[in-house]
Design a protein around this motif. Structure first.
Motif, PDB file in Angstrom:
ATOM      1  N   ASP A  17      -9.857  -0.773  -1.772  1.00  0.00           N
ATOM      2  CA  ASP A  17      -8.696  -1.623  -2.099  1.00  0.00           C
ATOM      3  C   ASP A  17      -7.614  -0.720  -2.558  1.00  0.00           C
ATOM      4  OD1 ASP A  17      -9.386  -0.778  -4.806  1.00  0.00           O
ATOM      5  OD2 ASP A  17     -10.248  -2.765  -5.254  1.00  0.00           O
ATOM      6  N   SER A  18      -6.398  -1.482  -2.968  1.00  0.00           N
ATOM      7  CA  SER A  18      -5.268  -0.813  -3.379  1.00  0.00           C
ATOM      8  C   SER A  18      -5.541   0.328  -4.618  1.00  0.00           C
ATOM      9  CB  SER A  18      -4.344  -1.670  -3.619  1.00  0.00           C
ATOM     10  OG  SER A  18      -4.829  -2.721  -4.674  1.00  0.00           O
ATOM     11  N   THR A  19      -6.597   0.042  -5.455  1.00  0.00           N
ATOM     12  CA  THR A  19      -6.927   0.759  -6.438  1.00  0.00           C
ATOM     13  C   THR A  19      -7.798   2.142  -6.319  1.00  0.00           C
ATOM     14  OG1 THR A  19      -8.912  -0.131  -7.392  1.00  0.00           O
ATOM     15  CG2 THR A  19      -6.642  -1.245  -8.286  1.00  0.00           C
ATOM     16  N   ARG A  69      -5.999  -5.646   7.052  1.00  0.00           N
ATOM     17  CA  ARG A  69      -5.407  -6.948   6.528  1.00  0.00           C
ATOM     18  C   ARG A  69      -6.144  -8.186   6.900  1.00  0.00           C
ATOM     19  NH1 ARG A  69       0.920  -7.020   8.319  1.00  0.00           N
ATOM     20  NH2 ARG A  69       1.632  -5.000   7.349  1.00  0.00           N
ATOM     21  N   GLU A 109      -5.193   0.494   7.930  1.00  0.00           N
ATOM     22  CA  GLU A 109      -4.825  -0.542   6.888  1.00  0.00           C
ATOM     23  C   GLU A 109      -5.741  -1.860   7.594  1.00  0.00           C
ATOM     24  OE1 GLU A 109      -1.051  -2.252   4.627  1.00  0.00           O
ATOM     25  OE2 GLU A 109      -1.221  -2.872   6.690  1.00  0.00           O
ATOM     26  N   ARG A 160      -4.519  -6.606   1.421  1.00  0.00           N
ATOM     27  CA  ARG A 160      -4.586  -5.501   2.389  1.00  0.00           C
ATOM     28  C   ARG A 160      -5.495  -4.459   1.706  1.00  0.00           C
ATOM     29  NH1 ARG A 160       1.779  -4.115   3.582  1.00  0.00           N
ATOM     30  NH2 ARG A 160       2.334  -6.108   4.757  1.00  0.00           N
ATOM     31  N   TYR A 161      -6.235  -3.972   2.716  1.00  0.00           N
ATOM     32  CA  TYR A 161      -7.115  -2.601   2.277  1.00  0.00           C
ATOM     33  C   TYR A 161      -7.012  -1.653   3.195  1.00  0.00           C
ATOM     34  CZ  TYR A 161      -9.340  -6.951   0.292  1.00  0.00           C
ATOM     35  OH  TYR A 161      -9.545  -8.293  -0.634  1.00  0.00           O
ATOM     36  N   ARG A 162      -7.910  -0.803   2.918  1.00  0.00           N
ATOM     37  CA  ARG A 162      -7.811   0.553   3.784  1.00  0.00           C
ATOM     38  C   ARG A 162      -9.192   0.959   3.944  1.00  0.00           C
ATOM     39  NH1 ARG A 162      -3.265   2.259   5.391  1.00  0.00           N
ATOM     40  NH2 ARG A 162      -3.216   4.245   6.488  1.00  0.00           N
TER      41      ARG A 162
END
Lengths: 167, 275
Positions: free
Chosen positions: B207-209, B273, B271, B241-243
């Motif tokens: 995730d974004s973190t 989505r 990315e 949004r993830y990676r």
């Protein structure tokens, strides 16, 4: 399973080394015991596809989900490894030149020893892909139907089911 | 220090089985031009003898249109194919492994003169067949009794290396799609150098973190170009949004480090989505 085996093996190897060290204290010398661990692969015909008695003119089906009579192959290897599998299946079982037709093959693929939670397959000679579980296991279940003609002579009818697994 | 090759893992905890088949180790054989030899150990954990036959063919892992890894067989490799199938022999080629015993298959390479530096491949086929299974049924009442014998064929890779060999991999076309409760991942992998890329693929969804939400790791062998499909179980992922990160390295837990050709790790990310 392999993790446990490796741990046990490591313990054994350490034990060998430790033993060697202890023995070395009583003499002026030492030895070193080493072992090379090789990851194996195993493909086993674990359970026969068992039709038992059949009667002329009466077809008999053994489902892959038949826990007692269904056929099962077990594959073990490196966790998450991709394998290719295919079958070589008889179209007839034979006895003294007589043929007993066998067909309508069914199958099931699972990373657990269960016919639930996996995928149904159609056993065939065409190679297909599968992935071992994280623990390195794959189970292949097979079933089929024999169709004895009404004039089928008595006898013991046999055949071979082959599973090919490419690692 | 002399190294003693003991496949103790084969014997460890191997309770007798009623099945048919043999334990095979290692699952990949690496030979070189210095020794031109290799060995495969077979162990029969069953209560019945197992008849074994050995053969070779040329083939290599590839992917089908769905991204499933399958072994592609080449029945008549041409002169440009790095096939070792015709000049590696096994001794013995037929044998019987008694219950709870092990046998060694020796592999000997006789490469043609002037063989160029590089890696050459073959597939070793180990066919194992138990004794005839008892025909089931009650003889007194049954007119027809039926018995099926199970046979297993296990195919493993054989690698013959001559001279300077090196490997690498290029990664492109990384893409994903949410399919049910999984994230499907595709990538185009192309082997580089003059040897197969033997390594591991590690995919992680973060995730974004940077927190890892799902991941998978699988061994991989890239001989030419393949586009494997991987699936990460993601369950019910919240919209956002993830990676997806994909790492390829030559680290392998199941192979001795000295057998694996090193190559720098290769990474890519894309990315993801989730609507």
């Amino acid at each position: 399973m392999y993790t446990a085996s490796k741990a046990a093996l490591a313990t054994l190897v350490l034990g060998l080394v430790a033993t060697a060290a202890v023995r070395a204290q009583g003499v002026n010398g030492s030895i070193t015991a080493t072992a090379t661990v090789q990851s194996p692969i195993t493909v086993t015909g674990a359970q026969n596809l068992a039709f038992g008695n059949v009667f002329p003119g009466v077809a008999k089906t053994i489902a892959y989900s038949d826990a007692t009579n269904g056929g099962r192959f077990d594959v073990t290897g490196q966790g998450s490894a991709a394998v290719t599998y295919s079958f070589t299946l008889p179209t007839n079982l034979t006895s003294s030149g007589n043929n007993l037709p066998i067909g309508s093959w069914t199958g099931y693929l699972n990373t657990a020893n269960s016919t639930a939670g996996g995928s149904a397959i159609t056993p065939s000679a065409t190679p297909a892909g599968a992935t071992l579980s994280a623990g390195g296991a794959l189970y292949v279940f097979v079933g089929a139907t024999v169709t004895p003609p009404s004039n089928l002579p008595a006898g013991s009818y046999t055949g071979t089911v082959t599973l090919t697994v490419s690692y | 220090m002399k190294r003693t090759g003991l496949s103790l893992a084969l014997l460890w905890g191997a309770a007798p089985l009623a099945g048919q088949g043999v334990v095979i180790a290692p699952h990949a054989v690496f030979m070189d031009a210095r020794t031109r030899s290799g060995a495969v150990l077979l162990y029969n954990p069953n209560t019945e003898p197992v008849e074994v036959a050995i053969s070779f063919f040329f083939g290599y892992p590839a992917t089908d249109s769905a991204g499933i890894i399958v072994v592609r067989t080449v029945e008549h490799p041409d002169s440009t194919s790095p096939s070792a199938a015709s000049w590696i022999q096994a001794f013995p080629r037929r044998l019987t492994v008694p219950p709870l015993e092990r046998q060694t298959i020796r592999l000997l390479a006789s490469p043609p003169p002037g063989l160029a530096d590089g890696e050459y491949w073959a597939r070793l086929v180990i066919s194992a067949k138990g004794g005839q299974l008892p025909v089931t049924g009650v003889a007194d009442t049954a007119k027809v009794r039926v018995g099926l014998t199970l046979e297993v064929r296990t195919i493993i890779g054989v690698f013959y290396r001559k001279g300077a060999v090196h490997t690498g991999i290029s990664l492109s076309g990384l893409r994903t799609a949410v399919v049910g409760d999984s994230l499907a991942v595709w990538a185009r992998l192309t082997q580089q150098g003059n040897a197969a890329y033997i390594g591991s693929a590690h995919a992680a969804l973060v995730d974004s973190t940077g927190k890892t939400l799902a991941e998978m790791k699988a061994p991989i062998g890239v001989y030419y170009t393949m586009e494997p499909r991987y699936a990460l179980p993601i369950g019910a992922l919240a919209p956002g949004r993830y990676r997806l990160r994909l790492d390829l390295s030559t680290a392998r837990e199941d192979l001795a480090p000295e057998l694996v050709l090193p190559s720098p790790p290769v990474r890519d990310s894309v990315e993801v989505r989730v609507p």
